[in-house]
Design a protein around this motif. Sequence first.
Motif, PDB file in Angstrom:
ATOM      1  N   LEU A 350       6.027  37.369  35.618  1.00 52.13           N
ATOM      2  CA  LEU A 350       6.812  36.563  34.692  1.00 52.13           C
ATOM      3  C   LEU A 350       7.246  35.253  35.336  1.00 52.13           C
ATOM      4  N   VAL A 351       7.679  35.313  36.601  1.00 51.35           N
ATOM      5  CA  VAL A 351       8.126  34.103  37.315  1.00 51.35           C
ATOM      6  C   VAL A 351       6.973  33.122  37.492  1.00 51.35           C
ATOM      7  N   PHE A 352       5.845  33.613  37.992  1.00 51.36           N
ATOM      8  CA  PHE A 352       4.689  32.741  38.206  1.00 51.36           C
ATOM      9  C   PHE A 352       4.179  32.167  36.887  1.00 51.36           C
ATOM     10  N   SER A 353       4.247  32.964  35.839  1.00 49.74           N
ATOM     11  CA  SER A 353       3.785  32.493  34.526  1.00 49.74           C
ATOM     12  C   SER A 353       4.672  31.374  34.005  1.00 49.74           C
ATOM     13  N   TYR A 354       5.960  31.524  34.189  1.00 50.48           N
ATOM     14  CA  TYR A 354       6.887  30.469  33.775  1.00 50.48           C
ATOM     15  C   TYR A 354       6.618  29.180  34.552  1.00 50.48           C
ATOM     16  N   ILE A 355       6.463  29.287  35.859  1.00 53.49           N
ATOM     17  CA  ILE A 355       6.186  28.108  36.687  1.00 53.49           C
ATOM     18  C   ILE A 355       4.884  27.444  36.252  1.00 53.49           C
ATOM     19  N   SER A 356       3.867  28.271  36.006  1.00 59.11           N
ATOM     20  CA  SER A 356       2.579  27.737  35.565  1.00 59.11           C
ATOM     21  C   SER A 356       2.707  27.016  34.236  1.00 59.11           C
ATOM     22  N   TYR A 357       3.411  27.627  33.290  1.00 57.46           N
ATOM     23  CA  TYR A 357       3.524  27.038  31.959  1.00 57.46           C
ATOM     24  C   TYR A 357       4.262  25.701  31.991  1.00 57.46           C
ATOM     25  N   ILE A 358       5.361  25.654  32.732  1.00 57.17           N
ATOM     26  CA  ILE A 358       6.193  24.454  32.745  1.00 57.17           C
ATOM     27  C   ILE A 358       5.573  23.337  33.582  1.00 57.17           C
ATOM     28  N   TYR A 359       5.071  23.685  34.757  1.00 55.74           N
ATOM     29  CA  TYR A 359       4.686  22.655  35.721  1.00 55.74           C
ATOM     30  C   TYR A 359       3.179  22.408  35.831  1.00 55.74           C
ATOM     31  N   PHE A 360       2.371  23.298  35.247  1.00 61.22           N
ATOM     32  CA  PHE A 360       0.925  23.075  35.316  1.00 61.22           C
ATOM     33  C   PHE A 360       0.278  23.000  33.944  1.00 61.22           C
ATOM     34  N   GLU A 361       0.456  24.034  33.137  1.00 62.22           N
ATOM     35  CA  GLU A 361      -0.257  24.077  31.860  1.00 62.22           C
ATOM     36  C   GLU A 361       0.153  22.955  30.916  1.00 62.22           C
ATOM     37  N   GLY A 362       1.469  22.751  30.758  1.00 64.73           N
ATOM     38  CA  GLY A 362       1.929  21.685  29.869  1.00 64.73           C
ATOM     39  C   GLY A 362       1.432  20.317  30.293  1.00 64.73           C
ATOM     40  N   PRO A 363       1.670  19.908  31.552  1.00 67.16           N
ATOM     41  CA  PRO A 363       1.180  18.602  31.997  1.00 67.16           C
ATOM     42  C   PRO A 363      -0.338  18.464  31.923  1.00 67.16           C
ATOM     43  N   SER A 364      -1.072  19.488  32.330  1.00 65.69           N
ATOM     44  CA  SER A 364      -2.535  19.393  32.306  1.00 65.69           C
ATOM     45  C   SER A 364      -3.053  19.322  30.875  1.00 65.69           C
ATOM     46  N   ARG A 365      -2.413  20.040  29.966  1.00 67.05           N
ATOM     47  CA  ARG A 365      -2.818  19.997  28.571  1.00 67.05           C
ATOM     48  C   ARG A 365      -2.642  18.600  28.000  1.00 67.05           C
ATOM     49  N   ARG A 366      -1.488  18.012  28.282  1.00 62.82           N
ATOM     50  CA  ARG A 366      -1.244  16.658  27.768  1.00 62.82           C
ATOM     51  C   ARG A 366      -2.209  15.660  28.402  1.00 62.82           C
ATOM     52  N   TRP A 367      -2.501  15.859  29.682  1.00 62.18           N
ATOM     53  CA  TRP A 367      -3.415  14.943  30.383  1.00 62.18           C
ATOM     54  C   TRP A 367      -4.813  15.000  29.773  1.00 62.18           C
ATOM     55  N   VAL A 368      -5.324  16.206  29.520  1.00 64.47           N
ATOM     56  CA  VAL A 368      -6.664  16.359  28.955  1.00 64.47           C
ATOM     57  C   VAL A 368      -6.737  15.747  27.566  1.00 64.47           C
ATOM     58  N   ARG A 369      -5.743  16.028  26.748  1.00 59.41           N
ATOM     59  CA  ARG A 369      -5.795  15.529  25.370  1.00 59.41           C
ATOM     60  C   ARG A 369      -5.631  14.016  25.302  1.00 59.41           C
ATOM     61  N   SER A 370      -4.800  13.459  26.157  1.00 57.55           N
ATOM     62  CA  SER A 370      -4.585  12.018  26.117  1.00 57.55           C
ATOM     63  C   SER A 370      -5.841  11.250  26.534  1.00 57.55           C
ATOM     64  N   ARG A 371      -6.687  11.878  27.347  1.00 53.94           N
ATOM     65  CA  ARG A 371      -7.862  11.190  27.847  1.00 53.94           C
ATOM     66  C   ARG A 371      -9.138  11.493  27.094  1.00 53.94           C
ATOM     67  N   LEU A 372      -9.195  12.620  26.419  1.00 53.41           N
ATOM     68  CA  LEU A 372     -10.441  13.014  25.775  1.00 53.41           C
ATOM     69  C   LEU A 372     -10.409  12.928  24.261  1.00 53.41           C
ATOM     70  N   SER A 373      -9.218  12.952  23.653  1.00 53.02           N
ATOM     71  CA  SER A 373      -9.141  12.936  22.192  1.00 53.02           C
ATOM     72  C   SER A 373      -9.555  11.577  21.643  1.00 53.02           C
ATOM     73  N   LEU A 374     -10.190  11.620  20.473  1.00 50.37           N
ATOM     74  CA  LEU A 374     -10.583  10.409  19.781  1.00 50.37           C
ATOM     75  C   LEU A 374      -9.636  10.166  18.601  1.00 50.37           C
ATOM     76  N   LYS A 375      -9.657   8.950  18.085  1.00 50.98           N
ATOM     77  CA  LYS A 375      -8.833   8.640  16.922  1.00 50.98           C
ATOM     78  C   LYS A 375      -9.304   9.491  15.750  1.00 50.98           C
ATOM     79  N   ARG A 376      -8.354  10.148  15.075  1.00 49.28           N
ATOM     80  CA  ARG A 376      -8.714  11.062  14.008  1.00 49.28           C
ATOM     81  C   ARG A 376      -9.082  10.320  12.736  1.00 49.28           C
ATOM     82  N   LEU A 377     -10.011  10.941  12.017  1.00 51.37           N
ATOM     83  CA  LEU A 377     -10.397  10.439  10.695  1.00 51.37           C
ATOM     84  C   LEU A 377      -9.854  11.384   9.655  1.00 51.37           C
ATOM     85  N   ASN A 378      -8.921  10.953   8.871  1.00 52.11           N
ATOM     86  CA  ASN A 378      -8.307  11.829   7.872  1.00 52.11           C
ATOM     87  C   ASN A 378      -9.108  11.823   6.571  1.00 52.11           C
TER      88      ASN A 378
END
Length: 378
Positions: A350-378
Amino acid sequence: MSKSSSESRRAPLASTGPSEVAEGGVFSYAGLHTESEDFLHLDVLRFIAAFGVVFIHFRFDFGWSARWFDGLQSMVDLFFIISGIDICHVYGRTRWGAVNYYNFLVARVARLVPLHLLTMLAYALVPITAAIIGVSLFSPERYDWSCFAPNLLLLQSFSICDHLTFNIVNWSISAELAMYVLLPLTLGVIRQSAFRAFFLSGAAVLLLFIFVDNWWERTADWGVLRAIPAFVFGVGLKLSEKSLAKVPVPELAFWPLVAMLVAGMMVVPYHAAMLMLTYGFAALVFICDARRQAGFFTRRLAPLGQLTYSIYMIHPLVITVFVKFLGLKVLNLTGDLLFVFLAACIFSVLVFSYISYIYFEGPSRRWVRSRLSLKRLN
């Protein structure tokens, strides 16, 4: 996972995916947020399911019989059902042009792949470290280098290797990713019809019973087949939400339902009947969410659902490094000391999972999406 449906999970290709932190979540503590009030019961259930899988993999170290906790294996199928609900909730009405489909896959890759790559790197270091320091490996067949590339590419649920290797839970992530790749086709066939979804799910189960031996136990050997009926069943539940909301299942029934499900999984061996029972329990829990009647404890525990993926991916590594190596090889623990150590290791997940979620998964997720996502077509 209160915002309006247009602001939260129902927004096609919105800035937060089904398992991502939403700014200003309704409930939050210590950096964990619920995304909305829509699926609070399912958030709690998937957190419980994650620890059900943890107990499956810890049971032998505790000295428990293989019979005990065996039914908890159907918790993985429960994840597939919840995923179908979640994904349909967010992306069910998306217009699947090329850009939207690409952005959807980027969002899912950003959610799943960074932690997958990190755990794969850790597992690659295990046999190398063992060779350097001169210790033998528990389950050396697990470190089959011919299976490393399929694992890395999340192809291991397609029977490329005939046994589980490295991070043994990755087969289900491989199956989950396959469901995402096929999502536009799946939704196109279903066409917003709950009847079609349930019919396809039932037909898939029937065909699997006829043509695939023990299909509900498959992992590396075509484990993707387990995901298909469960995921489509989850889509059907979401599409029938308005009708299910009329079923008189009170909020007070949620915790007894969960207790019955877990107790049943602990004492009933894992087989087809247990799996079908799991489908039924998932439907009953979803009704609690469809009726939007979460109680005090459900609301407070729901943010823990954000840790599900971390718990699921990290706990095998805790077993490998802390239990197998440190506890059994280095410290040679036995008896009560080993029991206390194992309990501490479960808490450390539980402790390691919390650390991973807060300090690794969240930042890495935002980093990947900010660099790879394209402008959406609605």
